[in-house]
Design an enzyme around this catalytic site. Structure first.
Site, short mmCIF file in Angstrom:
data_model
loop_
_atom_site.label_atom_id
_atom_site.label_comp_id
_atom_site.label_asym_id
_atom_site.label_seq_id
_atom_site.Cartn_x
_atom_site.Cartn_y
_atom_site.Cartn_z
CB THR A 124 4.76 3.42 1.33
OG1 THR A 124 3.93 2.38 0.83
CG2 THR A 124 5.80 3.71 0.26
CG ASP A 125 2.83 -1.62 2.51
OD1 ASP A 125 2.64 -0.74 1.64
OD2 ASP A 125 1.93 -2.41 2.87
CD GLU A 126 2.11 1.29 -2.66
OE1 GLU A 126 2.47 1.43 -3.84
OE2 GLU A 126 1.04 1.72 -2.22
CE1 TYR A 149 3.90 7.28 -2.96
CE2 TYR A 149 3.35 4.94 -2.94
CZ TYR A 149 3.51 6.14 -2.27
OH TYR A 149 3.31 6.20 -0.91
CE LYS A 153 6.93 7.80 0.45
NZ LYS A 153 6.75 9.14 1.10
CG ASN A 178 -2.79 0.00 0.81
OD1 ASN A 178 -1.83 -0.77 0.75
ND2 ASN A 178 -3.31 0.57 -0.26
CG ASN A 179 -2.55 4.99 6.51
OD1 ASN A 179 -2.46 5.80 7.41
ND2 ASN A 179 -1.66 4.04 6.33
CE LYS A 188 -3.40 7.63 -2.82
NZ LYS A 188 -3.40 8.94 -2.28
CG LEU A 189 -10.06 0.13 -3.25
CD1 LEU A 189 -10.40 -0.23 -4.69
CD2 LEU A 189 -9.58 -1.12 -2.51
CG ASN A 248 -7.76 -4.51 -4.29
OD1 ASN A 248 -7.35 -4.22 -3.16
ND2 ASN A 248 -7.00 -4.44 -5.37
N PRO A 281 -1.02 -1.11 -14.93
CG PRO A 281 -0.32 0.28 -16.66
CD PRO A 281 -1.29 0.20 -15.53
#
Ligand code: NAD
Ligand code: TYD
Length: 348
Positions: A124-126, A149, A153, A178-179, A188-189, A248, A281
């Site tokens: 993931t890009d995170e 998380y 990863k 994000n997919n 998820k959002l 968002n 957080p």
């Protein structure tokens, strides 16, 4: 017909990937999935069953993974299996360390014993952390994960790369943004907001809603993963994204607009249900990646614009209300309350 071992093929991206493979007629898929709250065999309804073998089990189960590799002799492994939700990792990081790190180590050890031609690990890009005020990350950027998380990863990525250098394993890694799209679990959002809006619930935006994400339609990611599997250079990492960013709040407003156009409710009434809630957080303000390497080496580009992808996604959720009701009927309610009612389980 080549055999692939796909792990986590009953989750969101994994099931879309299995669908793509089975439709092509060129692949036989062995799908190892533990069927956690996020995994659902229903996500694979309608696929050509003769091209698919489902095995319920854990990637951290060494004897099971050994047995599958010995029996099936897959050409490659694509590892989607993971605990994937940042908010859950904040509530309890233990399953994240177990699956995302120990599980990956088990797969790598099994591959040392039963070699494959490719081991593609889905990341993931995170892992690059918060890129606010910075250049987009390329594949050589430092890993500065923020959430448990993302840290799990990043640890897995480093383990994979260490097994490349130490044991020569044919590692490939993709790090996507994000997919969104069909079959995404409504924690998820995007699917959470669609579900809430469809049921007249509040639309809970964390903090000021100005966090930026690069939204990638799941089919585009699956095509990129397949292209990297077939044409990537072992030992390499590839970022996958659209290189466009949205806040968002913009995303949630677009969902209101599209729902109003498709299903009829008044758009202003929907937008009034948007509510700022306690922030996550450690919340990363911005993810941003460069995808130049993928575009030049693999000749991939996204094909689905955000507007088109979001419309398709909203329509899918409207047409699959039963699926939504089923996947949110179990422990979802308890989870929802610990994030949105008790504000991050502070009273737990
Ligand atoms: P998901 O949560 O929808 O699905 C995960 C799947 O893995 C489920 O089917 C689950 O049952 C299975 N699983 C979990 N633990 C397992 C275990 N120990 N053994 C076997 N199976 C197990 O996840 P997703 O959104 O489809 O993400 C897939 C992968 O892509 C993950 O590795 C995630 O980190 C990565 N990723 C996701 C996104 C995104 O936006 N969703 C973005 C970038 C990267
Ligand atoms: P999410 O879909 O959980 O993906 P990630 O945290 O991996 O990027 O969240 C996307 C963004 O949306 C993130 O900035 C958190 C925010 N968000 C909300 O504002 N409200 C919500 O209810 C959820 C689930 C997410």
């Amino acid at each position: 017909m080549k055999t692939l071992l796909v792990t986590g093929g009953c989750g969101f991206i994994g099931s879309n990937f299995v669908r793509l493979l089975c439709a092509s007629g060129a692949w036989r898929v062995v799908n190892l999935d533990k069927l956690t709250y996020a995994g659902n065999l229903e996500n694979l309804s309608g696929i050509v069953q003769e091209h698919h073998r489902f095995v319920k089990g854990d990637i951290a189960d060494r004897s099971l993974v050994d047995r599958l590799l010995e029996e099936e002799k897959p050409w490659a492994i694509v590892n989607f299996a993971a605990e994937s939700h940042v908010d859950r990792s904040i509530l309890d990081s233990s399953p994240f360390l177990q699956t995302n790190i120990a599980g990956v180590q088990t797969l790598l050890e099994s591959v040392r014993r039963y070699p494959v031609d490719r081991f593609l690990h889905i990341s993931t890009d995170e892992v690059y952390g918060d890129k606010v005020g910075q250049e987009p990350a390329d594949e050589k950027s430092p890993l500065i994960p923020s959430s448990p998380y993302a840290a799990s990863k990043a640890a897995a990525d480093l383990l994979c790369l260490s097994y490349r250098r130490t044991y020569g394993l044919p590692i490939l890694i993709t790090r996507s943004s994000n997919n969104y799209g069909p079959y995404q679990f409504p924690e998820k959002l995007i699917p959470l907001m669609i579900r809430n809006a469809m049921s007249g619930m509040k639309l809970p935006v964390y903090g000021d809603g100005m966090q930026m994400r690069d939204w990638l339609y799941v089919d585009d990611n699956c095509r990129a993963i397949l292209a990297v599997l077939e044409n990537g250079t072992p030992g390499s990492v590839y970022n996958i994204g659209t290189e466009t960013e949205r806040s968002n709040l913009e995303v949630v407003q677009s969902i209101c607009q599209i729902l109003s156009e498709i299903a009829g409710p008044d758009v202003e009434t929907l937008k009034h249900t948007i509510e700022s809630v306690v922030d996550r957080p450690g919340h990363d303000r911005r993810y941003a990646i460069s995808t130049a390497k993928l575009r030049t080496e693999i000749d991939w580009a996204p094909t689905v614009s955000f507007d088109t992808g979001l419309s398709k996604t909203v329509r899918w959720y409207l047409q699959n209300e039963d699926w939504v009701a089923r996947v949110t009927s179990g422990e979802y309610r308890k989870y929802y309350e610990s994030v949105y009612v008790q504000a991050w389980g502070q009273s737990a």
